[in-house]
Write an enzyme that holds these catalytic residues in place. Structure first.
Site, PDB file in Angstrom:
ATOM      1  N   HIS A 307       0.853  -1.187   0.000  1.00 33.34           N
ATOM      2  CA  HIS A 307       0.000   0.000   0.000  1.00 33.34           C
ATOM      3  C   HIS A 307       0.882   1.227   0.000  1.00 33.34           C
ATOM      4  CE1 HIS A 307      -3.116   2.854   1.109  1.00 33.34           C
ATOM      5  NE2 HIS A 307      -3.959   1.952   0.677  1.00 33.34           N
ATOM      6  N   ASP A 364      -8.084  -5.048  -0.188  1.00 28.77           N
ATOM      7  CA  ASP A 364      -8.583  -5.766  -1.360  1.00 28.77           C
ATOM      8  C   ASP A 364      -8.225  -7.238  -1.364  1.00 28.77           C
ATOM      9  OD1 ASP A 364      -9.922  -3.699  -2.574  1.00 28.77           O
ATOM     10  OD2 ASP A 364      -8.059  -2.850  -3.326  1.00 28.77           O
TER      11      ASP A 364
END
Ligand code: ACO
Length: 428
Positions: A307, A364
């Site tokens: 991320h 996700d």
């Protein structure tokens, strides 16, 4: 601490004020850099060090794994609030009381009919069209059906545009999926909660009553809350920069949907499932794919890992991992894909390459697993993300307009050809 940052260029000294946020984050205000240095700019590809705005909506601390909407922790909101309360909180800044929430919901419902002619636009898309492309087009098309531009100085007009899109967007989401699957296009049921209505609109079969499943309602509610805002990410920045030209709310949202579609952003949830399917088809050898992810000559990346901001853990991933276990357990789903996901997760968390680079599973990685268990088709995963992100985009667009931010227009460092003379075509 000094409140000034000093910069020296070619022996000349410049001073820039430091700005401190409410969570003691510090920024150097370089807004006078170009004028005071006569043309010098900063360069920061991917805006890794650039704050594009001041915002009072969402706070996140990537090192500590903190995410808060308007000061409330994501853990508490996911546990105690419902999606509509969170939407209200994000957009208007405070949690609604009962009366405010009921009015908000009633106003949304009063705008939940989409002009029937929108179906003609939907009809023109081939069945093979990706739902995100369809959703972005339909959201933009709504502008044509609701053409009056919003006077942002009028709270009433702003509010009406907001409840209108919150009412119509779930219909577009459901129609996008139903059209692809050859199901009749239906409207919602005003007697239901926001999330229950979404589920019914998506899944109601034409020949039987739709039975609500509280596990699915709860899981979707949580997923939408977890996705509702994430400060200045790619799609939100797109919404803000589009709106900064004073383009309307719906088209700004449509631009955000397009940005979200990419596999490095919202499209990652679809990419995760496709990756897990591919590993399964290839015999389930997770080690082989771990090696591919680490090989710098191989473009393969472990989707759902890493991320831009979270370099410790993604707090949303923690909540969602628990929810995934519960949903799969409650629904009695046994899925070989889940075993592969767990295997990959374990290996990555112990692998030096991933540990050194602080690559952890992101939201996700797990959301696709829940969506799949809920019966949502893989190519609709990113659409579900868009449904969750809608209040965040609206809140950010509204904030940007209320703060009267200038048009977004970055500079560049030109590295192309210097001036040259035109050569006619027969001399090239
Ligand atoms: N698999 C393998 N290696 C990775 C991965 C991954 N998923 N992610 C990052 N790396 C490596 C990079 O190759 C780089 O290695 P290097 O330092 O040896 O060159 C290092 O980790 C840093 O990566 P960057 O790409 O510089 O990190 P950045 O912050 O720019 O990218 C991103 C973040 C785009 C999320 C990236 O981690 C990625 O592509 N992940 C997979 C896609 C994904 O899951 N996206 C969803 C994000 S969450 C969301 O949008 C809701």
């Amino acid at each position: 601490m000094s409140k000034i940052a000093n910069l020296e260029i070619d022996g000349k000294k410049y001073e820039f004020p430091l700005v401190v946020g409410t969570e003691n984050e510090i920024a150097v205000d370089i807004s006078s850099l170009r004028s005071s240095t006569k043309g010098i700019i900063t360069i920061d590809p991917g805006y890794k060090n650039t704050g594009s705005c001041e915002s009072a909506i969402t706070f996140l601390d990537g090192e500590k794994g903190i995410l808060r909407y308007r000061g409330y922790s994501i853990e508490e909101l996911a546990e105690k609030a419902d999606f509509l309360e969170v939407a209200y909180l994000l957009i208007f800044g405070e949690l609604p009381n009962q009366e405010e929430l009921e009015k908000f919901h009633a106003d949304i419902k009063s705008h939940s009919v989409v002009d029937d002619d929108v179906k003609k636009i939907l009809d023109a898309f081939p069945k093979s069209a990706h739902p995100m492309g369809v959703l972005s087009s339909l959201t933009s098309a709504l502008t044509a059906f609701n053409p009056s531009s919003v006077d942002v100085n009028s709270e009433e007009q702003m509010y009406n545009a907001i409840v209108r899109i919150l009412g119509k967007f779930p219909v577009l989401v459901a129609w996008t999926m139903r059209k692809k699957h050859g199901l009749p296009l239906e409207y919602g049921d005003d007697s239901l909660g926001y999330v229950e209505n979404v589920l019914k609109m998506m899944f109601k079969s034409p020949n039987k009553e739709y039975e609500q499943n509280p596990i699915l309602i709860d899981a979707l509610d949580k997923l939408l809350i977890l996705h509702a805002d994430h400060e200045q990410n790619c799609s939100t920045s797109t919404v803000r920069i589009t709106g900064s030209s004073h383009a309307g709310l719906f088209v700004s949202l449509s631009a955000g949907i397009s940005a979200l579609w990419g596999p490095l952003h919202g499209g990652a949830n679809q990419a995760v499932l496709e990756m897990l399917e591919a590993i399964k088809e290839d015999g389930g050898d997770t080690k082989k794919y771990m090696a591919k992810a680490k090989d710098k000559n191989d473009p393969f990346r472990l989707m759902g890992f890493g991320h831009r901001v979270y370099k410790n853990f993604d707090p949303r991933a923690k909540i969602i991992k628990k929810a995934a276990d519960e949903v799969l357990g409650d629904l009695g789903v046994e899925d070989p894909i889940l075993d592969i996901a767990k295997g990959l997760e374990k290996e990555a968390l112990e692998d030096k390459y991933f540990v050194d680079r602080k690559l952890y599973p992101n939201v996700d990685f797990y959301s696709g697993i829940i969506y799949r268990a809920m019966g949502i088709p893989t190519d609709m995963f990113t659409v579900m993300f868009a449904l969750g992100r809608l209040p965040g985009w609206i809140a950010q667009w509204r904030e940007m307009r209320l703060r009267k931010e200038p048009i977004g227009r970055p500079r560049q460092l030109y590295v192309g050809e210097t001036q040259r003379s035109f050569k006619s075509i027969n001399k090239r």
